[in-house]
Design a protein around this motif. Structure first.
Motif, short mmCIF file in Angstrom:
data_model
loop_
_atom_site.label_atom_id
_atom_site.label_comp_id
_atom_site.label_asym_id
_atom_site.label_seq_id
_atom_site.Cartn_x
_atom_site.Cartn_y
_atom_site.Cartn_z
N TRP A 98 -5.61 6.22 -5.28
CA TRP A 98 -5.30 6.07 -3.86
C TRP A 98 -3.80 6.11 -3.58
CZ3 TRP A 98 -7.17 6.80 0.63
CH2 TRP A 98 -6.34 6.44 1.69
N ALA A 147 -6.75 1.38 0.43
CA ALA A 147 -5.84 1.68 1.53
C ALA A 147 -5.58 0.43 2.36
CB ALA A 147 -6.43 2.77 2.41
N LEU A 148 -6.50 -0.52 2.30
CA LEU A 148 -6.40 -1.72 3.12
C LEU A 148 -5.85 -2.90 2.33
CD1 LEU A 148 -9.91 -1.35 4.79
CD2 LEU A 148 -7.72 -0.60 5.71
N GLY A 149 -5.42 -2.62 1.10
CA GLY A 149 -4.87 -3.70 0.29
C GLY A 149 -5.93 -4.66 -0.23
N LEU A 150 -7.19 -4.22 -0.27
CA LEU A 150 -8.28 -5.07 -0.77
C LEU A 150 -8.64 -4.66 -2.19
CD1 LEU A 150 -10.63 -4.84 2.35
CD2 LEU A 150 -9.03 -6.67 1.81
#
Lengths: 234, 234
Positions: A113, A87-90
């Motif tokens: 996700w 969700a955090l682009g990691l």
């Protein structure tokens, strides 16, 4: 394998506003697993293969420095998502999550996700809210670290844990999972020695009671006076 | 009023992956405004009426404690979104944003947030990524505050600003906006006195050069040795 029942997740913040059928579809793709006390659910810098929902238990989220020092970033309570790197682009987990007690988690493949967020907008916006809360919380920690004395920070950490997990007992409000003085030191950026010194002093004044991996706040209002830095003026 | 041209935002991180027509529709709903140096763009605890894109300039994001102390949470550079309370499920701005130099911003009504995120999934996921970066950044600050000496924290803060905004000059890498010693103190949770003492010491060793609201890092590799806490072992 028996099916997971919708009642497991209905009413939890990440699933608020979702239709019952959508919850069933999401559950149908989950794996449930038990994680024993002190075992990791996921580890910092490892490729994020899954994201998780903590169904039961308490989890501490720890960041390790290159020099090998540990800082407890937060405690997670049942009903919250963890490991939401996607969700955090990691691509890797930014911290390690360790079961503070025996835990039950649901796990989904990380690749789901984007699919969930697109298909179920409520799930996406609920997660945004969670991330927003965590960002606020992290900023509050930065501000505390920058402006408060160590005594205030330790008092604030105990009050926060009591608000999050406090269980009323005859003695006061018990932090409802095993927490060591070292854990409190790693939450507040201080030493084991300082935490011990403060707990002894507060215990003598009747503010708290502490034992092995156990802290009870006996007089929350008086601990709040310490947390707000008003103690010195009394 | 002349129309805003798409070239203003094409290529900026929040709009990556958006179709040209979508960018035009988003721009059509924006207001552009100039914010003079030292004026607020939005203020902590005020109802979040808008969200913003910083088109030109530098902004410092400040959190004030109930006791009236200020902590600089971060600096924002051109091309980033600010004031995204809505994306985080907040109704009020969690901090104050102040123009560090004369700034140009685009503003959208806060009520458009949910609409943009639903209509333009790339915009939503780009914002998730930004929030993710900020969360990582905030956690890194917490870890720094908990584990590093003040000397390391100040060195790290300067290196971060140089990475974010550094401009190569004859003398070294100049932090490309006015920054005072008080600002550096508010970024690192220390006092003006300590920042001054460190800058003087580093200037004597030839690591930095500083003047009124101006800092140049002359020898970044040597400052990095300080930031990593390796100085003492040399």
């Amino acid at each position: 394998m028996s099916r997971l029942d919708r009642s497991l997740i209905a009413g939890l913040p990440p699933f608020q506003g979702l239709a019952p059928d959508d919850m069933d579809r999401i559950l149908g793709l989950a794996r449930s697993l038990r994680v024993p006390k002190d075992q990791p659910i996921f580890e910092q810098e490892v490729q994020a293969h899954s994201f998780f929902l903590l169904l039961d238990g308490h989890v501490r989220v720890v960041k390790s420095t290159p020099g090998g020092q540990d800082v407890i970033v937060r405690y997670i309570s049942a009903g919250e998502l963890i490991g939401i790197a996607h969700a955090l682009g990691l691509t890797a987990y930014p911290a390690t999550a360790i079961a503070a007690v025996d835990c039950v988690v649901l796990a989904w493949a990380g690749s789901l996700w984007a699919e969930f967020a697109a298909k179920y907008p409520a799930f996406g916006s609920n997660t945004f809210r969670t991330v927003g809360n965590r960002l606020q919380d992290a900023h509050a920690r930065v501000v505390e670290m920058a402006t408060e004395q160590v005594e205030q920070r330790v008092a604030n950490a105990l009050l926060k844990l009591v608000r999050q997990t406090g269980k009323r007992t005859d003695e006061g409000l018990l932090i409802d999972f095993p927490i060591s003085r070292q854990d409190i030191a790693e939450m507040t950026g201080t030493t084991l020695h300082t935490v011990s010194r403060l707990l002894v002093a507060w215990e003598e004044k009747g503010l708290v009671k502490s034992g092995r991996q156990k802290v009870t706040v006996v007089q929350p209002h008086r601990l709040l006076v310490v947390a707000e830095g008003r103690g010195k003026r009394d």
